[in-house]
Design an enzyme around this catalytic site. Structure first.
Site, PDB file in Angstrom:
ATOM      1  N   SER A 249      33.177  42.081  43.071  1.00 54.47           N
ATOM      2  CA  SER A 249      33.416  41.607  41.708  1.00 54.47           C
ATOM      3  C   SER A 249      34.908  41.469  41.460  1.00 54.47           C
ATOM      4  CB  SER A 249      32.820  42.589  40.692  1.00 54.47           C
ATOM      5  OG  SER A 249      33.180  42.241  39.364  1.00 54.47           O
TER       6      SER A 249
ATOM      7  N   TYR B  42      32.236  51.475  37.684  1.00 54.26           N
ATOM      8  CA  TYR B  42      31.788  50.238  38.330  1.00 54.26           C
ATOM      9  C   TYR B  42      32.947  49.533  39.038  1.00 54.26           C
ATOM     10  CZ  TYR B  42      30.098  45.439  38.846  1.00 54.26           C
ATOM     11  OH  TYR B  42      29.760  44.206  39.347  1.00 54.26           O
TER      12      TYR B  42
END
Length: 269
Positions: free
Chosen positions: A145, A158
C-alpha cells in the site's frame, strides 16, 4: 498470449481471491489463459467465484479455503506452493486493517493483523521461491500500500505492516532477480474494493478523484512486473504522493494527515 504467460508456468495462486484486487487479478489472469489456485476464508464465496471464472474463461481452477492468519491456513497453502503442477505466479493479496486506535484495540486483533499482513506474506513467499529458484523462473507479487511509505493513519499498525511488505519485497526481489525470479511490491492508493466497508472504516471524506479501479491497479502492476520493477505504484497521482511521503518534512506530513481512523480524541471513550 501475453508476455507474462510466456515467462512463467501458466498457473497463479492468489490469496484473498474473491474480493477486490485479488478478484481482479483472478479475472485478468483467467482471461489471459492462466489456470488458477484461489485462496480465501469463505468457502462458499470461493466456490461461487471459481464456478463463474471457469465457466466464463474455460480455465482450470483449484480452491483452498484457508484463514491465513492461522498456522494451519498458511501450512495448507505452503503445501500447494511446493506441489505439482507448479505455481508460476503467487499473488499475496490477503490483508486486513483495524478501525481502532492501537491503545484501545485488543492485542489479539493486532496480532491477527500482523499474522495476516506480515507473517503470511513471509511464509508464502518463502514457500513459493524455493521451487521457482530451482526452475529459474517465476514471480511473486505482494500487495502492499502507499500507506507504507509514511504514517497517514496515526495510531494504526496497518501502515507499519505495509512498510514491512514493501521493504521485504524489494529486498528479496533484489536477491532473486539474478536467478530468473521476480518479487515485486504492488502499492496502490485508495482502491474501490469494499475493503474499508468490511473493516467498518468510513471513507466519506476521501474525494472521488483519489479512488482507483481494481482493474487499473492490476493492469499497471502486471506491466511493472514485466519491466522487472521491484516496487509498483499505480497511477501518477500516487506516484506523486509517494514522492511527497518519502521526501517531505515529517512535521508537514503530520499536519496534513487526513485519515483519522487511528487518532484518539482526548476525553472520548
Amino acid at each position: 498470449m501475453t508476455e507474462e504467460t510466456k515467462l512463467f508456468p501458466r498457473r497463479a495462486l492468489i490469496t484473498g481471491a474473491t474480493l477486490g484486487i485479488g478478484e481482479a487479478f483472478a479475472r485478468r489472469l483467467a482471461a489471459d489463459g492462466w489456470d488458477l489456485v484461489l485462496v480465501a476464508r469463505d468457502a462458499g464465496r470461493l466456490d461461487t467465484t471459481a464456478t463463474e471464472l471457469a465457466r466464463r474463461y474455460d480455465c482450470r481452477i483449484e480452491n483452498i479455503a484457508a484463514d491465513l492468519s492461522t498456522d494451519d491456513g498458511c501450512a495448507a497453502v505452503e503445501r500447494r506452493l511446493g506441489d505439482e503442477p507448479p505455481i508460476g505466479l503467487l499473488v499475496n493479496n490477503a490483508g486486513m486493517s483495524l478501525n481502532t486506535p492501537f491503545v484501545r484495540s485488543a492485542v489479539g486483533d493486532e496480532v491477527r493483523l500482523l499474522r495476516l499482513n506480515v507473517l503470511a506474506v513471509l511464509r508464502l513467499t518463502h514457500a513459493a521461491l524455493g521451487p521457482m529458484v530451482k526452475r529459474g523462473t517465476g514471480a511473486v507479487i505482494n500487495v502492499s500500500s502507499v500507506a507504507g511509505f509514511g504514517v497517514p493513519m496515526p495510531g494504526s499498525t496497518y501502515s507499519a505492516s505495509k512498510a514491512w511488505v514493501t521493504n521485504f519485497s524489494e529486498s528479496i526481489g533484489q536477491s532473486v532477480a539474478p536467478l530468473g525470479v521476480r518479487v515485486m511490491a504492488l502499492c496502490p492508493g485508495y482502491t474501490r474494493t469494499g475493503y474499508h466497508e468490511r473493516a467498518g472504516i468510513s471513507m466519506s471524506r476521501i474525494p472521488a478523484w483519489l479512488w482507483l479501479r481494481t482493474d487499473d491497479v492490476v493492469d499497471e502492476g502486471l506491466r511493472d512486473l514485466r519491466k522487472g520493477r521491484l516496487v509498483s505504484v499505480p497511477s501518477w497521482k500516487y506516484k506523486l504522493a509517494v514522492a511527497g511521503l518519502r521526501h517531505a518534512p515529517r512535521r508537514l506530513l503530520r499536519g496534513v494527515s487526513r485519515d483519522t481512523r487511528g487518532r484518539i480524541t482526548p476525553g472520548t471513550d
